[in-house]
Scaffold this motif. Structure first.
Motif, PDB file in Angstrom:
ATOM      1  N   SER A  58       0.806  -1.215   0.000  1.00  0.00           N
ATOM      2  CA  SER A  58       0.000   0.000   0.000  1.00  0.00           C
ATOM      3  C   SER A  58       0.842   1.269   0.000  1.00  0.00           C
ATOM      4  O   SER A  58       0.319   2.362   0.117  1.00  0.00           O
ATOM      5  N   GLY A  59       2.159   1.141  -0.120  1.00  0.00           N
ATOM      6  CA  GLY A  59       3.039   2.296  -0.147  1.00  0.00           C
ATOM      7  C   GLY A  59       3.221   2.844  -1.561  1.00  0.00           C
ATOM      8  O   GLY A  59       2.633   2.353  -2.518  1.00  0.00           O
ATOM      9  N   MET A  60       4.048   3.865  -1.665  1.00  0.00           N
ATOM     10  CA  MET A  60       4.338   4.494  -2.943  1.00  0.00           C
ATOM     11  C   MET A  60       5.854   4.546  -3.122  1.00  0.00           C
ATOM     12  O   MET A  60       6.601   4.538  -2.147  1.00  0.00           O
ATOM     13  N   VAL A  61       6.286   4.591  -4.382  1.00  0.00           N
ATOM     14  CA  VAL A  61       7.691   4.793  -4.722  1.00  0.00           C
ATOM     15  C   VAL A  61       7.776   5.898  -5.759  1.00  0.00           C
ATOM     16  O   VAL A  61       6.792   6.221  -6.433  1.00  0.00           O
ATOM     17  N   GLN A  62       8.953   6.470  -5.874  1.00  0.00           N
ATOM     18  CA  GLN A  62       9.188   7.461  -6.922  1.00  0.00           C
ATOM     19  C   GLN A  62      10.354   6.972  -7.782  1.00  0.00           C
ATOM     20  O   GLN A  62      11.412   6.624  -7.266  1.00  0.00           O
ATOM     21  N   VAL A  63      10.108   6.930  -9.086  1.00  0.00           N
ATOM     22  CA  VAL A  63      11.124   6.541 -10.051  1.00  0.00           C
ATOM     23  C   VAL A  63      11.556   7.813 -10.778  1.00  0.00           C
ATOM     24  O   VAL A  63      10.719   8.532 -11.324  1.00  0.00           O
ATOM     25  N   VAL A  64      12.859   8.094 -10.751  1.00  0.00           N
ATOM     26  CA  VAL A  64      13.393   9.314 -11.362  1.00  0.00           C
ATOM     27  C   VAL A  64      14.334   8.915 -12.499  1.00  0.00           C
ATOM     28  O   VAL A  64      15.212   8.070 -12.313  1.00  0.00           O
ATOM     29  N   CYS A  65      14.141   9.538 -13.661  1.00  0.00           N
ATOM     30  CA  CYS A  65      14.998   9.307 -14.828  1.00  0.00           C
ATOM     31  C   CYS A  65      15.458  10.663 -15.356  1.00  0.00           C
ATOM     32  O   CYS A  65      14.699  11.625 -15.324  1.00  0.00           O
ATOM     33  N   ILE A  66      16.653  10.710 -15.859  1.00  0.00           N
ATOM     34  CA  ILE A  66      17.131  11.894 -16.574  1.00  0.00           C
ATOM     35  C   ILE A  66      17.451  11.442 -17.984  1.00  0.00           C
ATOM     36  O   ILE A  66      18.213  10.494 -18.176  1.00  0.00           O
ATOM     37  N   ARG A  67      16.843  12.116 -18.950  1.00  0.00           N
ATOM     38  CA  ARG A  67      16.967  11.699 -20.348  1.00  0.00           C
ATOM     39  C   ARG A  67      17.240  12.895 -21.243  1.00  0.00           C
ATOM     40  O   ARG A  67      16.944  14.040 -20.896  1.00  0.00           O
ATOM     41  N   ARG A  68      17.747  12.613 -22.418  1.00  0.00           N
ATOM     42  CA  ARG A  68      17.880  13.647 -23.441  1.00  0.00           C
ATOM     43  C   ARG A  68      16.475  14.053 -23.898  1.00  0.00           C
ATOM     44  O   ARG A  68      15.570  13.213 -23.933  1.00  0.00           O
TER      45      ARG A  68
END
Length: 103
Positions: A58-68
């Motif tokens: 029931s939790g949340m996660v954050q996915v972070v990407c850096i892209r062109r």
């Protein structure tokens, strides 16, 4: 130092959907991302917290990407296919990186 323009994509989604999201990103050609647990927040449904939760379901996660910049559309299409039917937020911001060859 020379800076290079990039895009930072942040996807906050239910933890139970993490593997599905990262698989979709990898299938879209994303080679790097960072995953962090989200401790709590407040949204349309009101305030919430991980405090007292027994499982990660029931939790949340954050996915972070850096892209062109020219690679963002494929990433967003892949992410939206997962996020559209689940709780989640996707944001895109402009950023600059020092070593463009890493992104």
């Amino acid at each position: 130092m020379q800076m290079h323009n990039a895009k930072r994509i942040e996807i906050t989604i239910e933890a139970i959907m993490q593997k599905r999201l990262t698989q979709a990103l990898e299938n879209a050609g994303v080679t790097g991302y960072t995953i962090s647990p989200v401790l709590g927040g407040s949204g349309r449904s009101g305030a919430w917290s991980r405090e007292g939760q027994v499982s990660r379901a029931s939790g949340m996660v954050q996915v972070v990407c850096i892209r062109r910049p020219n690679e963002v559309d494929a990433l967003l299409q892949a992410a939206f296919a997962v996020v559209e039917t689940h709780i989640g937020v996707v944001s895109v911001t402009n950023c600059q990186v020092l070593r463009a060859e890493r992104f």
